[in-house]
Design an enzyme around this catalytic site. Structure first.
Site, short mmCIF file in Angstrom:
data_model
loop_
_atom_site.label_atom_id
_atom_site.label_comp_id
_atom_site.label_asym_id
_atom_site.label_seq_id
_atom_site.Cartn_x
_atom_site.Cartn_y
_atom_site.Cartn_z
N ALA A 90 0.86 -1.19 0.00
CA ALA A 90 0.00 0.00 0.00
C ALA A 90 0.89 1.23 0.00
O ALA A 90 1.96 1.23 0.59
CB ALA A 90 -0.87 0.00 1.25
N LYS A 91 0.41 2.26 -0.68
CA LYS A 91 1.17 3.50 -0.71
C LYS A 91 0.50 4.46 0.26
O LYS A 91 -0.35 5.26 -0.13
CB LYS A 91 1.15 4.02 -2.15
CG LYS A 91 2.40 4.75 -2.56
CD LYS A 91 2.42 5.03 -4.05
CE LYS A 91 3.14 6.32 -4.36
NZ LYS A 91 4.50 6.44 -3.90
N ALA A 92 0.84 4.31 1.54
CA ALA A 92 0.24 5.14 2.57
C ALA A 92 1.22 6.23 2.97
O ALA A 92 2.43 6.01 2.99
CB ALA A 92 -0.12 4.29 3.79
N TYR A 151 5.98 6.52 4.61
CA TYR A 151 7.10 7.21 3.95
C TYR A 151 8.10 7.82 4.92
O TYR A 151 9.19 8.24 4.52
CB TYR A 151 6.59 8.22 2.92
CG TYR A 151 6.34 7.47 1.62
CD1 TYR A 151 7.31 7.42 0.64
CD2 TYR A 151 5.19 6.73 1.46
CE1 TYR A 151 7.13 6.65 -0.49
CE2 TYR A 151 5.00 5.96 0.34
CZ TYR A 151 5.97 5.93 -0.64
OH TYR A 151 5.80 5.16 -1.75
#
Ligand code: PMP
Length: 308
Positions: free
Chosen positions: A158-160, A164
């Site tokens: 998932a690109k949450a 990051y």
């Protein structure tokens, strides 16, 4: 890299002025990283701006949202139209596109489920991500002392936004040590990805990239480059790599929406191959940029034109 301001941002269903696209300081996502996002590019073509792999990016956005039990209050089709609309409204020929769905203002505490979900699609002109000459000269990278967050802590699928902060640790460490970018290992010491890029090596004309199970993002440029390479007749493998595989490669490169296809010329102060962009990397770059320009009909489906 400073942002170049444009006129409008699509925010919760409307185009608003750039300077009015604001949130409250008590928005949930600011405190707990409860957002999901995408990074997309639109390229200049003979038929005007066209968004590269828009469907794939939006599908990944919805998958990221699902993982975090976030219902995005717009359909896939509505976000396709929002993206086309905001690129058109800003009269951009080529740009970076940042869709973001985040938990907004109204609830505090870790539980995000009662906070509203806000959605924005912002666009701005963005050149080469890793420096002016990076696409030709390549970049110098360092294997980070920070490990990639493990799959059962913060899933890389998932690109949450919150995850990051792991990439931020690695990126800053590499910059302060005088390198351009970092690559992180997983807890088993295998290569995962860069702070915002996937990694490939070329050895004896065979391409290898780590499997997503190693803990890297399922990059859309990664998949694209695997297809382009296979179409050019290369063997492409998804296999675990360790750091010496990078040192001993003939060529090594990053892939990513921002980084496109960026050669890696040095890893931990060891020259990779000839120390500059290798022939396979160059061939892949030309196939890639010819497809982004709309010059190769075989890959026409990968472009969504912003005008009918
Ligand atoms: N890995 C990480 C950690 C990233 O943030 C990105 C950028 N989204 C990538 C790889 C490359 O993915 P994509 O090709 O989909 O941009």
């Amino acid at each position: 890299m400073p942002i170049t301001e444009v006129d409008k941002i699509w925010m919760d269903g409307e185009l608003v002025d750039w300077k009015h696209a604001q949130v409250h300081v008590l928005s949930h996502a600011l405190h707990y990283g409860s957002g999901v996002f995408e990074g997309i590019r639109a390229y200049e073509t003979a038929r005007g701006a066209a968004v590269w792999h828009l469907d794939e990016h939006l599908r990944r956005l919805f998958r990221s949202a699902k993982l975090y039990h976030m219902d995005i209050p717009y359909s896939h089709e509505a976000l396709v139209e929002a993206t086309r609309q905001v690129v058109r409204a800003n009269e951009l020929h080529a740009c970076y596109i940042r869709p973001l769905a985040f938990r907004g203002y109204g609830e505090m505490g870790v539980n995000p489920l009662l906070a509203p979900v806000n959605v924005v699609v912002a666009v701005w002109p963005w050149g080469t991500y890793l420096g002016e000459d990076a696409l030709e000269q390549g970049v110098r990278i360092k294997i980070s002392s920070w490990r990639r967050n493990s799959q059962n802590a913060l899933p890389a699928g998932a690109k949450a936004t919150g995850q990051y902060i792991n990439s931020v640790l690695a990126k800053v460490e590499s910059l302060k040590a005088g390198y351009d970018e970092a690559i992180m290992l997983n807890e088993a010491g295998q290569i995962t990805d860069g702070s915002g890029e996937n990694v490939f090596i070329v050895r004896d004309r065979v391409l290898t990239t780590p499997p997503t199970q190693a803990g890297c993002l399922d990059g859309i440029t990664r998949t694209t480059v695997m297809s382009l390479a296979r179409d050019l007749g290369y063997v492409v493998r998804e296999e675990n790599l360790v750091r010496t595989d990078l040192y001993n490669a003939d060529e090594c490169f990053f892939t990513g929406t921002a980084a496109e296809i960026t050669p890696i010329r040095e890893v931990d102060d060891r020259t990779v191959g000839e120390g500059h962009r290798g022939p396979v990397t160059k061939e892949l770059q030309s196939a890639f940029f010819s497809a982004t320009k709309g010059d190769n009909p075989r890959y026409a489906d990968w472009l969504t034109y912003v005008r009918d």
